[in-house]
Structures are given as structure tokens and as C-alpha cells.
Design an enzyme around this catalytic site. Sequence first.
Site, PDB file in Angstrom:
ATOM      1  N   CYS A  46      24.346  24.893 -16.860  1.00 13.26           N
ATOM      2  CA  CYS A  46      24.052  23.600 -17.542  1.00 13.26           C
ATOM      3  C   CYS A  46      22.728  23.819 -18.502  1.00 13.26           C
ATOM      4  O   CYS A  46      21.948  24.846 -18.268  1.00 13.26           O
ATOM      5  CB  CYS A  46      23.673  22.441 -16.512  1.00 13.26           C
ATOM      6  SG  CYS A  46      23.157  21.021 -17.132  1.00 13.26           S
TER       7      CYS A  46
ATOM      8  N   HIS B 108      28.470  22.708  -8.304  1.00 10.88           N
ATOM      9  CA  HIS B 108      27.007  22.385  -8.137  1.00 10.88           C
ATOM     10  C   HIS B 108      26.386  22.543  -6.797  1.00 10.88           C
ATOM     11  O   HIS B 108      27.137  22.306  -5.716  1.00 10.88           O
ATOM     12  CB  HIS B 108      26.837  20.779  -8.331  1.00 10.88           C
ATOM     13  CG  HIS B 108      27.432  20.333  -9.550  1.00 10.88           C
ATOM     14  ND1 HIS B 108      26.806  20.134 -10.584  1.00 10.88           N
ATOM     15  CD2 HIS B 108      28.944  19.676  -9.714  1.00 10.88           C
ATOM     16  CE1 HIS B 108      27.571  19.509 -11.545  1.00 10.88           C
ATOM     17  NE2 HIS B 108      28.770  19.314 -10.927  1.00 10.88           N
TER      18      HIS B 108
ATOM     19  N   SER C 204      32.971  18.953 -13.954  1.00  7.33           N
ATOM     20  CA  SER C 204      32.103  19.929 -14.769  1.00  7.33           C
ATOM     21  C   SER C 204      32.151  21.138 -14.121  1.00  7.33           C
ATOM     22  O   SER C 204      32.060  22.269 -14.832  1.00  7.33           O
ATOM     23  CB  SER C 204      30.848  19.506 -14.728  1.00  7.33           C
ATOM     24  OG  SER C 204      30.685  18.191 -15.542  1.00  7.33           O
TER      25      SER C 204
ATOM     26  N   GLN D  56      28.494  11.675 -12.490  1.00  6.59           N
ATOM     27  CA  GLN D  56      29.793  11.698 -11.964  1.00  6.59           C
ATOM     28  C   GLN D  56      29.786  11.295 -10.556  1.00  6.59           C
ATOM     29  O   GLN D  56      28.900  11.596  -9.808  1.00  6.59           O
ATOM     30  CB  GLN D  56      30.590  13.093 -12.229  1.00  6.59           C
ATOM     31  CG  GLN D  56      30.746  13.518 -13.515  1.00  6.59           C
ATOM     32  CD  GLN D  56      31.231  14.835 -13.528  1.00  6.59           C
ATOM     33  OE1 GLN D  56      32.210  15.490 -13.016  1.00  6.59           O
ATOM     34  NE2 GLN D  56      30.482  15.869 -14.876  1.00  6.59           N
TER      35      GLN D  56
ATOM     36  N   HIS E  78      19.894  20.681 -10.424  1.00  6.78           N
ATOM     37  CA  HIS E  78      21.332  21.439  -9.727  1.00  6.78           C
ATOM     38  C   HIS E  78      21.349  22.670 -10.507  1.00  6.78           C
ATOM     39  O   HIS E  78      20.675  23.130 -11.707  1.00  6.78           O
ATOM     40  CB  HIS E  78      22.226  20.460 -10.006  1.00  6.78           C
ATOM     41  CG  HIS E  78      22.836  20.608 -11.538  1.00  6.78           C
ATOM     42  ND1 HIS E  78      23.959  20.502 -12.076  1.00  6.78           N
ATOM     43  CD2 HIS E  78      21.812  20.109 -12.844  1.00  6.78           C
ATOM     44  CE1 HIS E  78      24.246  20.489 -13.234  1.00  6.78           C
ATOM     45  NE2 HIS E  78      23.005  20.433 -13.700  1.00  6.78           N
TER      46      HIS E  78
END
Length: 176
Positions: A126, A170, A167, A144, A72
Site C-alpha cells: 500500500c 492485511h 485488495s 472495505q 496496516h
Amino acid sequence: MDDTGLPPSWEVRHSNSKNLPYYFNTIEKISRWEPPTGTDTEKLKQYMATHHSTSSQIPATNHPEGKIRAAHLLVKHRDSRRPASWRESNITRTKEEAMAIIKSHEEKIKSGTVSLGELAMTESDCSSARKRGDLGFFGKGDMQKEFEAAAFALQPGQMSGIVETASGLHLIERLV
């Protein structure tokens, strides 16, 4: 050692348990996943792309049952669960600004000018950026809910649309 862009007494080390680089202060003996304050992020990006990125090729024979493998690209914003990353110690962009950034990334990937993995190495918020965004194998309940639903809905080789989680935003590519 090449210039990492880190402040004095900080160095990049490699976590054997997570197979990811992290930052270690040799004087204070503290470690962290995000770069410390005072880091030259442009120098760090170059250093990490040169010294800490791999193609993370895992043979298909190692595919655990009931699990998928995905990569991702994450763009965080100031309302993200942890508004900090290896690229920026304090993320201040708005959600709208993050959306514009990830839409631009999505367009580049869809046009074929760059792959998700190539773009993730320098643009993802990330720590998986060092592995071309590769998160390895994961099963249901490991991620998640929104991320998991999008990832499991993809076929190998497919990329999701923009997925929003706590977060951040994505783009997900299912690898296996």
C-alpha cells in the site's frame, strides 16, 4: 538527489492532498501512484525509507468523533483488485504465496523483533507504507467491509489477525 531507482525522466513528488509521495514523468507529464516499469525496486525501497517515511504522529486532541486511526501492512496477490503497488508494477504471486508472506510478517511483529509500522515501510504493498502504514482517521463506511469490521473491533494498540479483502491480505493495528 539520491538515486531513486526510477527510470530516466521519472521522479518522486509529494501529493499535498493525500500527503503521500507519487511518481511523475517530467517529459510525458503523467503521474501515478505505482512505480513505472523499469524501476529498480530495491533502490526505490531504500530511497523511500530514507526520504519519504515519517512517524505520522497526530496528537490525540485531533481525534474526530466516531472515527478511529489505524495502520496496516498489505500483501497483494495476482487476484487482488489492483495487482500492482509501489514495490512491484505487476504482482504475480499467488494468494497462497501472499498468505505465507503475511504469516511470516505476523510472526515477526508478534515476536517483538519489529513493529508493524517498521515492517510496513519496506514490505507493504500500500502507498501508506511511506507513513508506516498509517491510514489516518476513518469512520464507518470509509473502508472495505472486512477491513472496517476488523479495525473497529480492535482496541488501541491491538493488532488484528490476517484480514482478507478485495485488495489483498492485511495486518491491521489500531492506533487510536
